[in-house]
Write an enzyme that holds these catalytic residues in place. Structure first.
Site, PDB file in Angstrom:
ATOM      1  N   GLY A  70       0.800  -1.210   0.000  1.00 23.34           N
ATOM      2  CA  GLY A  70       0.000   0.000   0.000  1.00 23.34           C
ATOM      3  C   GLY A  70       0.838   1.268   0.000  1.00 23.34           C
ATOM      4  O   GLY A  70       0.486   2.252  -0.658  1.00 23.34           O
ATOM      5  N   ASN A 149      -8.187   3.431   9.196  1.00 23.04           N
ATOM      6  CA  ASN A 149      -7.608   2.200   9.724  1.00 23.04           C
ATOM      7  C   ASN A 149      -7.766   2.060  11.227  1.00 23.04           C
ATOM      8  O   ASN A 149      -7.751   0.951  11.753  1.00 23.04           O
ATOM      9  CB  ASN A 149      -6.117   2.108   9.344  1.00 23.04           C
ATOM     10  CG  ASN A 149      -5.354   3.366   9.698  1.00 23.04           C
ATOM     11  OD1 ASN A 149      -5.680   4.454   9.217  1.00 23.04           O
ATOM     12  ND2 ASN A 149      -4.331   3.243  10.527  1.00 23.04           N
ATOM     13  N   GLN A 177      -7.853  -0.362   3.603  1.00 19.18           N
ATOM     14  CA  GLN A 177      -8.723  -0.977   4.610  1.00 19.18           C
ATOM     15  C   GLN A 177     -10.094  -1.354   4.063  1.00 19.18           C
ATOM     16  O   GLN A 177     -10.812  -2.146   4.681  1.00 19.18           O
ATOM     17  CB  GLN A 177      -8.892  -0.027   5.801  1.00 19.18           C
ATOM     18  CG  GLN A 177      -7.632   0.194   6.604  1.00 19.18           C
ATOM     19  CD  GLN A 177      -7.151  -1.058   7.314  1.00 19.18           C
ATOM     20  OE1 GLN A 177      -7.888  -2.020   7.487  1.00 19.18           O
ATOM     21  NE2 GLN A 177      -5.884  -1.056   7.719  1.00 19.18           N
ATOM     22  N   SER A 197      -3.826  -3.343  -0.674  1.00 18.53           N
ATOM     23  CA  SER A 197      -2.690  -4.107  -0.161  1.00 18.53           C
ATOM     24  C   SER A 197      -3.135  -5.528   0.154  1.00 18.53           C
ATOM     25  O   SER A 197      -4.159  -5.745   0.799  1.00 18.53           O
ATOM     26  CB  SER A 197      -2.127  -3.452   1.101  1.00 18.53           C
ATOM     27  OG  SER A 197      -1.022  -4.186   1.598  1.00 18.53           O
ATOM     28  N   GLY A 198      -2.330  -6.512  -0.282  1.00 20.54           N
ATOM     29  CA  GLY A 198      -2.712  -7.903  -0.148  1.00 20.54           C
ATOM     30  C   GLY A 198      -2.859  -8.384   1.276  1.00 20.54           C
ATOM     31  O   GLY A 198      -3.778  -9.155   1.594  1.00 20.54           O
ATOM     32  N   HIS A 199      -1.974  -7.950   2.173  1.00 22.67           N
ATOM     33  CA  HIS A 199      -1.983  -8.550   3.507  1.00 22.67           C
ATOM     34  C   HIS A 199      -3.136  -8.057   4.367  1.00 22.67           C
ATOM     35  O   HIS A 199      -3.325  -8.540   5.488  1.00 22.67           O
ATOM     36  CB  HIS A 199      -0.634  -8.327   4.213  1.00 22.67           C
ATOM     37  CG  HIS A 199      -0.407  -6.947   4.753  1.00 22.67           C
ATOM     38  ND1 HIS A 199      -0.470  -6.672   6.098  1.00 22.67           N
ATOM     39  CD2 HIS A 199      -0.113  -5.788   4.137  1.00 22.67           C
ATOM     40  CE1 HIS A 199      -0.211  -5.383   6.290  1.00 22.67           C
ATOM     41  NE2 HIS A 199       0.009  -4.822   5.116  1.00 22.67           N
ATOM     42  N   THR A 235      10.856  -7.328 -11.901  1.00 20.87           N
ATOM     43  CA  THR A 235      10.264  -8.649 -12.116  1.00 20.87           C
ATOM     44  C   THR A 235       9.148  -8.883 -11.102  1.00 20.87           C
ATOM     45  O   THR A 235       9.323  -8.680  -9.906  1.00 20.87           O
ATOM     46  CB  THR A 235      11.329  -9.740 -11.958  1.00 20.87           C
ATOM     47  OG1 THR A 235      12.377  -9.503 -12.897  1.00 20.87           O
ATOM     48  CG2 THR A 235      10.740 -11.120 -12.198  1.00 20.87           C
ATOM     49  N   CYS A 322       1.718   0.932  11.857  1.00 23.67           N
ATOM     50  CA  CYS A 322       2.857   1.666  11.316  1.00 23.67           C
ATOM     51  C   CYS A 322       3.343   2.761  12.256  1.00 23.67           C
ATOM     52  O   CYS A 322       4.376   3.386  12.014  1.00 23.67           O
ATOM     53  CB  CYS A 322       2.496   2.264   9.958  1.00 23.67           C
ATOM     54  SG  CYS A 322       2.139   1.011   8.705  1.00 23.67           S
TER      55      CYS A 322
END
Length: 397
Positions: A70, A149, A177, A197-199, A235, A322
């Site tokens: 993110g 968040n 979120q 964001s994936g997580h 990559t 964070c």
């Protein structure tokens, strides 16, 4: 027993997601940019993941750029927005953004940009009249979160986007979120750029995506190779991207389970308020994410609550992961104007589809004695300790 109620910080990788990604960490290790068929099968998986993410967002495949997280997505979006209109030097954001936005804006102020930080009210909501007053023909970018968040408060992002468009500003939304928790349809949206964001939706850490509206004059942040149609060099992290695709597919299905998460969240709030005096839900009167509650317990410190919850196997948070290394009060709760008695004793509980009713009951069993014990030790047992309020104000300036 671990009761994990810190899902706005990160989520468990769904077992189905893990199973999907594992082959790309072992036998399917080809480079998707290679010309041979061994790499080609990996590219096919990459393309499928792009389609899965696009479908979750109601977007086109070509509007999705894979990246690392993110924070990268937010930095890229802001960079692209300013590069698209270099003659404009004004940015509008809010006082309650994630550090991934606020830190960039503070940096840009040093570079000569003017930044307006919109305020929020006691319920964590924006005043759109303040936004209207801040917009000018020189506004390059309006960047705001979809949902907070810490409190889960949802902003009226579509209304914000329409207002910004009247002044020719680019609109970026940090939806880290919100994606997977709220229905999103970018095909009907005026938003130009959107970050995920994936997580935060049961995929691994280290992978994310940026939605870029078709026709937007996008300039890449990372330069180098031709990957992502020349829009993000490097990559691709294939295994994690495949995992993100699967997580997006599952999230689209799981949106139907949002009422269950909201029911468990509401049960948690209702019983805490009923059984613990002098506590309140921060932002409780605003539209919120179905999985998030932020509860303020008067006269005690949130860190002490978290310590005692941890001893009971319960994972929660006092703010953004964070900024959790800081002892300063939450900038979000301070912007809401909460008194020190709530500000310092606020705890965020964030649920997921894996949260169970028995876990919520465990929290409800241990919270009242924890709060009672800490209050018995606290020197602050009323709202009269104004000096601490003054200290918090000084810290914020």
């Amino acid at each position: 027993m671990v009761v994990y109620l810190d899902n706005n910080a990160t989520t468990q990788i769904d077992p189905a997601v893990l199973e999907t990604m594992l082959p790309y960490l072992s036998e399917l290790y080809g480079n998707p940019s290679s010309m041979h068929s061994f790499g080609g099968q990996v590219k096919a998986a990459l393309d499928e993941a792009r389609t899965q993410v696009a479908q979750l967002l109601g977007a086109q495949d070509t509007e999705i750029i894979f990246n690392s997280c993110g924070s990268e997505g937010n930095n890229t979006a802001i960079h692209a927005a300013l590069a698209a209109q270099p003659e404009k030097r004004h940015i509008i954001t809010t006082a309650v953004e994630h550090p991934a936005i606020l830190s960039v804006c503070k940096h840009l102020e040093k570079k000569g940009y003017t930044v307006t930080y919109l305020s929020v009210d006691r319920q964590g909501q924006l005043d759109l009249m303040e936004l209207e007053a801040a917009l000018t023909g020189g506004t390059a970018l309006v960047t705001t979160m979809y949902a907070n968040n810490e409190t889960g408060v949802v902003f009226p992002v579509e209304a914000i986007a329409l207002m910004a468009k009247e002044y020719g500003a680019t609109v970026h939304v940090d939806a880290v979120q919100a994606v997977g928790k709220l229905p999103i349809d970018m095909s009907r949206s005026a938003i130009d750029l959107l970050t995920l964001s994936g997580h935060k939706l049961h995929a691994p850490k280290g992978v994310g995506a940026l939605y870029v509206r078709k026709g937007f004059r996008f300039r890449p942040f990372l330069l180098g190779g031709h990957q992502e149609r020349g829009r993000r060099a490097g990559t691709q992290n294939v295994a994690s991207i495949v995992a993100l695709g699967k997580a997006a597919e599952l999230a689209q299905i799981d949106l139907q389970n949002a009422p269950k998460e909201a029911w468990l969240r509401d049960c948690l709030e209702r019983e805490l308020l009923a059984n613990i005096p002098d506590c309140e839900v921060n932002g409780g009167n605003s539209p919120r994410l179905p999985n998030t509650t932020n509860v303020g317990f008067k006269y005690i410190e949130g860190e002490a609550i978290l310590y005692m919850l941890n001893r009971e196997g319960i994972c929660a948070s006092s703010g953004s992961a964070c900024t959790s290394g800081s002892l300063d009060p939450s900038h979000v709760l301070m912007a809401m104007g909460l008194p020190y008695t709530i500000l310092h004793g606020s705890i965020r509980f964030s649920l997921s589809r894996f949260t169970t009713e028995s876990e919520i009951q465990h929290v409800l069993a241990v919270m009242p004695p924890i709060v009672e014990h800490l209050r018995s030790l606290s020197p602050f047992n009323s709202d009269e300790a104004g000096w601490l309020q003054e200290r918090d104000v000084a810290l914020a300036t």
